[in-house]
Each structure stands twice: as C-alpha cells, then as structure tokens.
Design a protein around this motif. Sequence first.
Motif, PDB file in Angstrom:
ATOM      1  N   GLY A   1       0.874  -1.212  -0.098  1.00  0.00           N
ATOM      2  CA  GLY A   1      -0.030  -0.066  -0.138  1.00  0.00           C
ATOM      3  C   GLY A   1       0.768   1.216   0.124  1.00  0.00           C
ATOM      4  N   HIS A   2       0.450   2.265  -0.845  1.00  0.00           N
ATOM      5  CA  HIS A   2       1.248   3.578  -0.931  1.00  0.00           C
ATOM      6  C   HIS A   2       0.961   4.227   0.142  1.00  0.00           C
ATOM      7  CE1 HIS A   2       1.430   7.795  -2.105  1.00  0.00           C
ATOM      8  NE2 HIS A   2       2.437   7.487  -2.670  1.00  0.00           N
ATOM      9  N   LEU A   3       2.143   4.962   1.066  1.00  0.00           N
ATOM     10  CA  LEU A   3       1.993   5.618   2.101  1.00  0.00           C
ATOM     11  C   LEU A   3       2.876   6.741   1.920  1.00  0.00           C
ATOM     12  CD1 LEU A   3       0.586   5.786   5.058  1.00  0.00           C
ATOM     13  CD2 LEU A   3       2.635   4.533   5.648  1.00  0.00           C
ATOM     14  N   SER A   4       2.608   8.104   2.067  1.00  0.00           N
ATOM     15  CA  SER A   4       3.040   9.372   1.895  1.00  0.00           C
ATOM     16  C   SER A   4       3.456   9.790   3.351  1.00  0.00           C
ATOM     17  CB  SER A   4       2.413  10.324   1.315  1.00  0.00           C
ATOM     18  OG  SER A   4       3.147  11.331   1.319  1.00  0.00           O
ATOM     19  N   LEU A   5       4.825  10.111   3.461  1.00  0.00           N
ATOM     20  CA  LEU A   5       5.287  10.274   4.977  1.00  0.00           C
ATOM     21  C   LEU A   5       5.682  11.905   5.023  1.00  0.00           C
ATOM     22  CD1 LEU A   5       5.507   7.224   4.978  1.00  0.00           C
ATOM     23  CD2 LEU A   5       7.621   7.618   6.449  1.00  0.00           C
ATOM     24  N   SER A   6       5.498  12.755   3.765  1.00  0.00           N
ATOM     25  CA  SER A   6       5.994  14.021   4.231  1.00  0.00           C
ATOM     26  C   SER A   6       4.873  14.864   3.227  1.00  0.00           C
ATOM     27  CB  SER A   6       7.356  14.330   3.672  1.00  0.00           C
ATOM     28  OG  SER A   6       7.891  14.083   2.372  1.00  0.00           O
TER      29      SER A   6
ATOM     30  N   VAL B   1      -0.351   9.068  10.132  1.00  0.00           N
ATOM     31  CA  VAL B   1       0.379   8.218   9.229  1.00  0.00           C
ATOM     32  C   VAL B   1       0.248   6.523   9.804  1.00  0.00           C
ATOM     33  CG1 VAL B   1       2.654   7.631   8.302  1.00  0.00           C
ATOM     34  CG2 VAL B   1       1.724   9.836   8.021  1.00  0.00           C
ATOM     35  N   VAL B   2       0.707   6.439  11.139  1.00  0.00           N
ATOM     36  CA  VAL B   2       0.537   5.378  11.777  1.00  0.00           C
ATOM     37  C   VAL B   2      -0.952   4.706  11.551  1.00  0.00           C
ATOM     38  CG1 VAL B   2       0.588   4.188  14.052  1.00  0.00           C
ATOM     39  CG2 VAL B   2       2.201   5.819  13.335  1.00  0.00           C
ATOM     40  N   ASP B   3      -2.117   5.563  11.700  1.00  0.00           N
ATOM     41  CA  ASP B   3      -3.418   5.268  11.617  1.00  0.00           C
ATOM     42  C   ASP B   3      -3.744   4.344  10.104  1.00  0.00           C
ATOM     43  OD1 ASP B   3      -3.901   5.707  14.245  1.00  0.00           O
ATOM     44  OD2 ASP B   3      -4.933   7.562  13.733  1.00  0.00           O
ATOM     45  N   GLN B   4      -2.976   5.408   9.187  1.00  0.00           N
ATOM     46  CA  GLN B   4      -3.235   5.011   7.819  1.00  0.00           C
ATOM     47  C   GLN B   4      -2.528   3.656   7.619  1.00  0.00           C
ATOM     48  OE1 GLN B   4      -1.598   8.369   5.625  1.00  0.00           O
ATOM     49  NE2 GLN B   4      -3.453   8.402   4.557  1.00  0.00           N
TER      50      GLN B   4
ATOM     51  N   ALA C   1      -4.521   0.941   9.180  1.00  0.00           N
ATOM     52  CA  ALA C   1      -5.755   0.402   8.208  1.00  0.00           C
ATOM     53  C   ALA C   1      -5.384  -0.495   6.914  1.00  0.00           C
ATOM     54  CB  ALA C   1      -6.580   1.857   7.864  1.00  0.00           C
ATOM     55  N   MET C   2      -4.282   0.026   6.324  1.00  0.00           N
ATOM     56  CA  MET C   2      -3.845  -0.774   5.022  1.00  0.00           C
ATOM     57  C   MET C   2      -3.554  -1.988   5.185  1.00  0.00           C
ATOM     58  SD  MET C   2      -1.604   1.758   2.821  1.00  0.00           S
ATOM     59  CE  MET C   2      -1.738   3.600   3.307  1.00  0.00           C
ATOM     60  N   MET C   3      -2.963  -2.251   6.593  1.00  0.00           N
ATOM     61  CA  MET C   3      -2.454  -3.834   6.961  1.00  0.00           C
ATOM     62  C   MET C   3      -3.643  -4.558   7.320  1.00  0.00           C
ATOM     63  SD  MET C   3       0.749  -3.571   6.235  1.00  0.00           S
ATOM     64  CE  MET C   3       1.041  -5.245   6.607  1.00  0.00           C
TER      65      MET C   3
END
Length: 231
Positions: free
Chosen positions: A49-54, A88-91, A94-96
């Motif tokens: 899953g794509h996750l943006s960090l900044s 971000v941690v919540d995202q 949710a993806m996992m």
Amino acid sequence: MTGGPLAVYYGATAGWERLARYDRVVLQPGSYPAEELGRLRRYGTQPLGHLSLSEDHGPPAPWHRHDRNPEWGGRYVHVGHPGWMQHVVDQARAMMAGGFGGLFLNSLNVELTFPEDLPHMLTLIAAVREEARPDYLLANRGFALLSRLADLVDGVLFESFSVAWVASGYAPWPPATLEAHARIAERLLGFDLDLYALDYCDDKGLAEFARRRARRFGLHSFVSDRALTRL
C-alpha cells in the motif's frame, strides 16, 4: 540482484491476473478490496500500500506547511507534528488490516525541502515499521537516511533512476546526474536490501535504455508512464 519483479500501478483496477505476474505490486489504498488483495497474496504476489510520509493530499490540517509540491500538488507537512505522525500510523494500520502485505513509503526526501525534518522522518519510519512488522516495507529513495533506513526497511526503490520528466516529455538524465545516480546505486549494493529502479517513458528505445542500465547496477527495473497507469 535481490528481490523479484515489482510493479508500481496507480491506474484503475487491472485485474488480479495481470498484477499476479509480479512478485510485488505497489497499489493505491482504496483501489482494491480486501478480497482482491487476498487473492493476489494467495497467488504469490505481495500487494504493498502506498503511504506518503511528508506530503498530504487531504483537507486542511494543523500539520500542513504553506507550500505544496509543485509536481504533484500535495501539501508539505511538518513531519514531526504529533497529529501527522498519528495520522500516518493510523493509515498504515488500516492498510495492513485491509489486506495489504506491506507498505510502500513515499516522499522520504525531505533533505531537499526541509532538512530539519530528517530526524522526525526516521522516527516516523520506525513507528510505521512497528505497525507493519513483520510484513514488507519498501522505501522510495530516502538516500540521506540510508545508513539508518537500511535497518528499518526490506527494500529500496530508486525512482527516476535513468530517465527524467522534462517539459517536452521524457529524456535521459544528463551525464552528470547519471553518474551521481550510479554512485548511489553502487552504495545501495552494500546493504542487504531488495533493490528496484522505477523509470517513466513512452518510447521503446528509452525504456530499453532504462532497463539495461538498471540491470547493470543490480536493480530490478519497472518502466511505466508518469501517471503509473501502464503495466
């Protein structure tokens, strides 16, 4: 060369048969239901899953900076803001829970925009690592963090390794940039990581140049259009 074939695909649903040709595939969250992700995993493909960090494409939030990314339009964030870190941690959680077999960590290059955020970026990556453990983490670039990053992720993707997006379309990087990228690729080989190259182009000759150059430096190559809608 470590790892296996990787695709990065942000288009409309491609169908699991096409995606299952790859060992791993980076997808946008929300594009595929849990049952489709589960089918991919049963057939041996690991969806990330794509996750943006900044950067944040969401509604106005207290962690936003005034500036936007001029290429993609996302709002830059204060990476160390507690609200952003929790977001971000919540995202990631949710993806996992939604069926992904790992995460693709994007927009790590804060040394080019807000270098004071580098320590916060490491803290955020470590928090995501704990959330996703023991599943797969793939970092997009993040070279300023590499000595520490290598202990937190399983692989690194070198976006735009050989080809640049320019005003007229696609073109090889200038020789000086290609040489600088070669030095980074040689450094990457010193780490126990899966290594990938991602290049954008719409010309067969340019695509072959990108693939050939990636192989020469021990990187699995994936070539697509700039919007990542082509497999």
